[in-house]
Each structure stands twice: as C-alpha cells, then as structure tokens.
Design a protein around this motif. Sequence first.
Motif, PDB file in Angstrom:
ATOM      1  N   SER A   7     100.788  15.917  13.771  1.00  0.00           N
ATOM      2  CA  SER A   7      99.964  17.040  13.318  1.00  0.00           C
ATOM      3  C   SER A   7     100.516  17.664  12.030  1.00  0.00           C
ATOM      4  CB  SER A   7      99.851  18.100  14.420  1.00  0.00           C
ATOM      5  OG  SER A   7     101.132  18.539  14.833  1.00  0.00           O
ATOM      6  N   GLU A  11      98.349  17.720   8.635  1.00  0.00           N
ATOM      7  CA  GLU A  11      98.044  18.986   7.962  1.00  0.00           C
ATOM      8  C   GLU A  11      98.465  18.939   6.497  1.00  0.00           C
ATOM      9  OE1 GLU A  11      97.862  23.267   9.600  1.00  0.00           O
ATOM     10  OE2 GLU A  11      99.950  22.974   8.939  1.00  0.00           O
ATOM     11  N   GLN A  14      95.777  17.287   4.746  1.00  0.00           N
ATOM     12  CA  GLN A  14      94.650  18.197   4.548  1.00  0.00           C
ATOM     13  C   GLN A  14      94.866  19.084   3.326  1.00  0.00           C
ATOM     14  OE1 GLN A  14      94.583  19.887   8.555  1.00  0.00           O
ATOM     15  NE2 GLN A  14      92.572  18.958   8.907  1.00  0.00           N
ATOM     16  N   ASP A  22      94.175  22.525   9.709  1.00  0.00           N
ATOM     17  CA  ASP A  22      94.147  22.866  11.132  1.00  0.00           C
ATOM     18  C   ASP A  22      94.944  21.839  11.950  1.00  0.00           C
ATOM     19  OD1 ASP A  22      92.512  20.652  11.096  1.00  0.00           O
ATOM     20  OD2 ASP A  22      90.833  21.605  12.136  1.00  0.00           O
ATOM     21  N   SER A  26      90.509  18.468  12.615  1.00  0.00           N
ATOM     22  CA  SER A  26      89.148  18.215  12.130  1.00  0.00           C
ATOM     23  C   SER A  26      89.166  18.082  10.612  1.00  0.00           C
ATOM     24  CB  SER A  26      88.202  19.341  12.561  1.00  0.00           C
ATOM     25  OG  SER A  26      88.609  20.563  11.981  1.00  0.00           O
ATOM     26  N   THR A  28      86.705  18.933   7.692  1.00  0.00           N
ATOM     27  CA  THR A  28      85.492  19.716   7.497  1.00  0.00           C
ATOM     28  C   THR A  28      84.557  19.180   6.421  1.00  0.00           C
ATOM     29  OG1 THR A  28      86.733  21.175   6.022  1.00  0.00           O
ATOM     30  CG2 THR A  28      86.540  21.852   8.334  1.00  0.00           C
TER      31      THR A  28
END
Length: 197
Positions: A7, A11, A14, A22, A26, A28
């Motif tokens: 994770s 992230e 992301q 997040d 997800s 987006t």
Amino acid sequence: MALVADSAVLEEIQYHLLEAPDLGVSWTDNLWTTAEVVGYANQRQQRFLKATSVLLGRARITNSGTISQTLPSDWAFTQRLVWVDDDGTWTELPRVDHRELDLSLSTWPTGTATKPQVYADTDTSTLTIHVAPIPTNGGYFQITYVPIAPALDGTGGGSIFMVPEEFTPTIKYGIMADMLGKNGRAHDPARAGYCES
C-alpha cells in the motif's frame, strides 16, 4: 531486511501519477483498475526475484525411486540441486535439457545407477523435475530454489513486498512503466521508457 507494505508503494505511485492518494485502493481517473495495478506489482516482484535470486528457499525432496521428483509447491526456479547419499556424500547435479539427455544418456528414461548425475526441469509436468539416471542408493535431494512470493493484494490490508527495502524503487518504477506502457488513454511511451530505464 525492512518490510515495505504494498500500500505504501502504491500510494507513492498515486502521487507520481497525480491520482488521489488512498494507499492504492482505488484509481480515480479510471485509467487503471486496482486489479490491473496489483497484477503489475505481482509480476514485477516475481520477475525481480527470479532475476536476482535475492530470496531463496531450501527444501528436501524425498527420493521417489522414479525419474520424476516432486518440487515444492512454491517453486519458481531451481538455483541448485544436490543429491545426498545415505552415507553423507553430497553430489551437485548440473541442469540439462531433454535433448542433452537423449544424446548423452540414451537409457535415461529407465536407466539406473547408484546416484543420479543430472536433472532436467524443462519439458516436465508442472512442479516436477526429471533426474537421470534413477538412483538406486538411498538418499534424498536438497533443492535451493527461488520461491514464488506471496501475492500482494493491494487492499491496504498489509501485504508486503518480499524484496529488500532498498530495491522497492525498482519494483515501483517497473509498475509505472507497465501502467504507462499499456494501450489506451494512459499510453505514454516516453514516460514508460523513463520508468523502465
């Protein structure tokens, strides 16, 4: 070796790709799905582990008395195979393919000897190797191998990378190369090439 959660890496990706952070749960912009990104992460980790042999497993394979020997269930690649005779003698077995066996040991499918000389892990059933000749002495095989890492789940639930912490950037940029190299609206060959390099 410090443990790095999938994770945390997702992230970071992301942030790099201007997605809402997040923990990688997800995506987006709908350019990628969570399953797709987690799939890239699992593939990159396995490729890295196989190429570097940084994570090794060791197992004992009981001699089945036949040409086929069963491999551990998490086997990905054989690093070393040794025959250990009942008298304690160790013999390392070189890897060959079936063509070499056909040319050098014409009786290999059924031939026997006190100890095996070679092994083959291509053109065999899944999770098996062939040893030739079939050993008649008592003993066992000791295999050192690259195991399949536990699958990352990408749910933020705490699955971890099995590569050392200092190599997780390699995996991260590999994942981004796959994400930016896929066909579709996210296709960006320049940035994908940069990430791959």
